[in-house]
Design a protein around this motif. Structure first.
Motif, PDB file in Angstrom:
ATOM      1  N   GLY A   5       0.861  -1.178   0.000  1.00 29.59           N
ATOM      2  CA  GLY A   5       0.000   0.000   0.000  1.00 29.59           C
ATOM      3  C   GLY A   5       0.892   1.221   0.000  1.00 29.59           C
ATOM      4  N   CYS A   6       0.291   2.370   0.110  1.00 27.09           N
ATOM      5  CA  CYS A   6       1.102   3.581   0.148  1.00 27.09           C
ATOM      6  C   CYS A   6       1.859   3.647   1.477  1.00 27.09           C
ATOM      7  N   GLY A   7       2.898   4.451   1.510  1.00 31.57           N
ATOM      8  CA  GLY A   7       3.710   4.591   2.716  1.00 31.57           C
ATOM      9  C   GLY A   7       2.913   5.054   3.914  1.00 31.57           C
ATOM     10  N   TRP A   8       1.946   5.949   3.691  1.00 29.66           N
ATOM     11  CA  TRP A   8       1.129   6.450   4.799  1.00 29.66           C
ATOM     12  C   TRP A   8       0.290   5.338   5.407  1.00 29.66           C
ATOM     13  N   PHE A   9      -0.228   4.465   4.580  1.00 26.63           N
ATOM     14  CA  PHE A   9      -1.022   3.345   5.089  1.00 26.63           C
ATOM     15  C   PHE A   9      -0.145   2.437   5.955  1.00 26.63           C
ATOM     16  N   ASN A  10       1.052   2.124   5.468  1.00 23.35           N
ATOM     17  CA  ASN A  10       1.969   1.267   6.229  1.00 23.35           C
ATOM     18  C   ASN A  10       2.344   1.910   7.554  1.00 23.35           C
ATOM     19  N   ARG A  11       2.620   3.207   7.555  1.00 24.75           N
ATOM     20  CA  ARG A  11       2.947   3.910   8.796  1.00 24.75           C
ATOM     21  C   ARG A  11       1.759   3.891   9.757  1.00 24.75           C
ATOM     22  N   SER A  12       0.576   4.025   9.193  1.00 26.08           N
ATOM     23  CA  SER A  12      -0.632   4.013  10.005  1.00 26.08           C
ATOM     24  C   SER A  12      -0.827   2.655  10.689  1.00 26.08           C
ATOM     25  N   MET A  13      -0.562   1.582   9.967  1.00 25.91           N
ATOM     26  CA  MET A  13      -0.667   0.245  10.566  1.00 25.91           C
ATOM     27  C   MET A  13       0.358   0.079  11.688  1.00 25.91           C
ATOM     28  N   TRP A  16      -0.846   2.019  14.693  1.00 26.43           N
ATOM     29  CA  TRP A  16      -1.933   1.281  15.353  1.00 26.43           C
ATOM     30  C   TRP A  16      -1.346   0.154  16.217  1.00 26.43           C
ATOM     31  N   ALA A  17      -0.431  -0.610  15.634  1.00 24.27           N
ATOM     32  CA  ALA A  17       0.167  -1.722  16.376  1.00 24.27           C
ATOM     33  C   ALA A  17       0.872  -1.219  17.634  1.00 24.27           C
ATOM     34  N   THR A  18       1.584  -0.116  17.509  1.00 21.55           N
ATOM     35  CA  THR A  18       2.340   0.423  18.636  1.00 21.55           C
ATOM     36  C   THR A  18       1.438   1.036  19.687  1.00 21.55           C
ATOM     37  N   ARG A  19       0.551   1.930  19.274  1.00 26.26           N
ATOM     38  CA  ARG A  19      -0.244   2.707  20.230  1.00 26.26           C
ATOM     39  C   ARG A  19      -1.425   1.941  20.813  1.00 26.26           C
ATOM     40  N   LYS A  20      -2.069   1.104  20.021  1.00 27.54           N
ATOM     41  CA  LYS A  20      -3.275   0.422  20.497  1.00 27.54           C
ATOM     42  C   LYS A  20      -3.012  -1.004  20.985  1.00 27.54           C
ATOM     43  N   LYS A  21      -1.995  -1.666  20.441  1.00 29.15           N
ATOM     44  CA  LYS A  21      -1.753  -3.069  20.775  1.00 29.15           C
ATOM     45  C   LYS A  21      -0.436  -3.295  21.499  1.00 29.15           C
ATOM     46  N   ASN A  22       0.365  -2.242  21.622  1.00 31.96           N
ATOM     47  CA  ASN A  22       1.686  -2.323  22.258  1.00 31.96           C
ATOM     48  C   ASN A  22       2.546  -3.412  21.601  1.00 31.96           C
ATOM     49  N   LEU A  23       2.518  -3.417  20.273  1.00 33.56           N
ATOM     50  CA  LEU A  23       3.279  -4.372  19.473  1.00 33.56           C
ATOM     51  C   LEU A  23       4.183  -3.626  18.512  1.00 33.56           C
ATOM     52  N   GLN A  24       5.165  -4.338  17.986  1.00 30.60           N
ATOM     53  CA  GLN A  24       6.025  -3.784  16.950  1.00 30.60           C
ATOM     54  C   GLN A  24       5.730  -4.528  15.659  1.00 30.60           C
ATOM     55  N   LEU A  25       5.289  -3.786  14.647  1.00 27.66           N
ATOM     56  CA  LEU A  25       5.015  -4.352  13.332  1.00 27.66           C
ATOM     57  C   LEU A  25       6.068  -3.803  12.381  1.00 27.66           C
ATOM     58  N   ASN A  26       6.743  -4.703  11.692  1.00 29.98           N
ATOM     59  CA  ASN A  26       7.697  -4.271  10.677  1.00 29.98           C
ATOM     60  C   ASN A  26       7.730  -5.310   9.562  1.00 29.98           C
ATOM     61  N   ASP A  27       8.652  -5.160   8.629  1.00 27.91           N
ATOM     62  CA  ASP A  27       8.697  -6.078   7.500  1.00 27.91           C
ATOM     63  C   ASP A  27       9.178  -7.475   7.878  1.00 27.91           C
ATOM     64  N   HIS A  28       9.590  -7.670   9.144  1.00 33.54           N
ATOM     65  CA  HIS A  28      10.019  -8.980   9.614  1.00 33.54           C
ATOM     66  C   HIS A  28       8.913  -9.732  10.344  1.00 33.54           C
ATOM     67  N   GLY A  29       7.858  -9.030  10.782  1.00 36.48           N
ATOM     68  CA  GLY A  29       6.767  -9.684  11.485  1.00 36.48           C
ATOM     69  C   GLY A  29       6.142  -8.808  12.555  1.00 36.48           C
TER      70      GLY A  29
END
Length: 105
Positions: A5-13, A16-29
């Motif tokens: 998707g666009c870069g903004w969409f990826n940053r938004s995901m 969300w992972a960081t602020r709402k789920k306290n997770l780290q989402l990146n290209d590794h998992g």
């Protein structure tokens, strides 16, 4: 999901992972959140989700699945209960953008 998707969409995901789920989402998992900036998890760190499809990643994060052609902007990320990333605290969005600026210097 990364680069579909666009870069903004990826940053938004990631936001969300960081602020709402306290997770780290990146290209590794998806990993438990690490407070170090730009940390790439190593092979000994716990992968929380071994997904075989993009749908699984969206489900795990509690987000409505979007086809790649629907991933156009920051606000296209929506939770399964209708909450958008845009509704996150404005200060959190500013902090996220500042983190991104710092990383691109």
């Amino acid at each position: 999901v990364y680069f579909t998707g666009c870069g903004w969409f990826n940053r938004s995901m990631r936001l969300w992972a960081t602020r709402k789920k306290n997770l780290q989402l990146n290209d590794h998992g998806v990993f438990p959140r690490d407070n170090r900036m730009h940390h790439v998890p190593g092979p000994t760190e716990q992968l929380l989700l071994e997904a075989t499809s993009e749908v699984e990643v969206f489900d795990y994060l509690g987000l409505v699945y979007k086809q790649p052609h629907e991933r156009n902007c920051f606000d296209d990320v929506v939770s399964t209960d209708g909450v958008t990333v845009a509704s996150l605290n404005v200060d959190a969005q500013k902090a996220f953008r500042e983190e991104q600026r710092q990383g691109h210097k």
